[in-house]
Scaffold this motif. Structure first.
Motif, short mmCIF file in Angstrom:
data_model
loop_
_atom_site.label_atom_id
_atom_site.label_comp_id
_atom_site.label_asym_id
_atom_site.label_seq_id
_atom_site.Cartn_x
_atom_site.Cartn_y
_atom_site.Cartn_z
N GLU A 91 0.89 -1.53 -0.10
CA GLU A 91 -0.03 -0.15 -0.08
C GLU A 91 1.05 1.22 -0.07
O GLU A 91 0.53 2.25 -0.79
N ASN B 174 2.53 1.66 -3.42
CA ASN B 174 1.44 1.89 -4.65
C ASN B 174 0.88 3.57 -4.30
O ASN B 174 0.66 4.17 -5.37
N GLU B 175 0.92 4.02 -2.97
CA GLU B 175 0.41 5.39 -2.71
C GLU B 175 1.57 6.23 -3.55
O GLU B 175 1.17 7.37 -3.90
N LYS C 195 1.44 6.39 -7.62
CA LYS C 195 0.14 6.93 -8.15
C LYS C 195 0.65 8.09 -8.76
O LYS C 195 -0.04 8.61 -9.64
#
Length: 190
Positions: free
Chosen positions: A136, A139-140, A143
């Motif tokens: 997570e 991925n944050e 983005k």
């Protein structure tokens, strides 16, 4: 890799692997961060007896010296392995694709992958390539990357790698996520 027409057993892969010292001697630009995590992270006192109760477990770790996840995950794991007396061998991912390709994540060769085996070479568990919270977190950060075809992508990706490497090297909260996820897997092996 085949032997006598059948795939090599996990025992053979284990025997082929590098011991901890040989793997650590190969470390390049992540060496200082790896050593920092290895020397700083400690298995919590309340978990030590649980890990010491583990018996007959060995591990094969698919890894690479350049890998940021390996830089953070392996030193944490080594502290667990030393407490639990888990004999561990390392295989460099790109030199062992026959095994790596049996442990793909989302059809990709993500590492590290920890394959836990018993004395007979049977797989009894697997961990990797990352704790859910780490996925997570990255991925944050990802983005905001521009499209891969964009002129800005290469520079933006270099900055992304720097941010992730710095966080992996210093953020003990991230280390805790890795530790807790590994702990769940390893304590369920016996």
């Amino acid at each position: 890799m085949e032997e006598g027409g059948i795939f090599i057993s996990l025992n053979k892969w284990f025997e082929k692997g590098l011991e901890k010292e040989a793997y650590m001697a190969r470390l390049d630009h992540h060496k200082e961060s790896f050593q920092h995590i290895y020397n700083t992270f400690e298995v919590p006192e309340e978990d030590k007896e649980k890990f010491k109760a583990i018996d007959g477990v060995r591990a094969i770790v698919l890894a690479a010296e350049w890998c940021g996840h390996c830089m953070m995950d392996i030193p944490i794991y080594l502290n667990i392995a030393e407490t639990a007396d888990i004999d561990t061998r390392f295989l460099i991912r790109d030199d062992n694709l026959e095994l790596m390709d049996q442990y793909l994540t989302n059809e990709k060769r993500y590492i590290p992958i920890f394959i836990f085996i018993d004395k007979d070479g049977n797989e009894i568990g697997k961990w990797g390539p990352w704790a859910p919270e780490i996925n997570e977190f990255t991925n944050e950060l990802k983005k905001d990357l521009p499209d891969r075809e964009s002129e800005e992508y290469d520079e933006a990706f270099k900055q992304f790698v720097k941010r992730v490497s710095k966080a992996f090297s210093t953020d003990e909260k991230l280390w805790g996520y890795v530790y807790n996820d590994m702990k769940k897997t390893i304590l369920n092996l016996n």
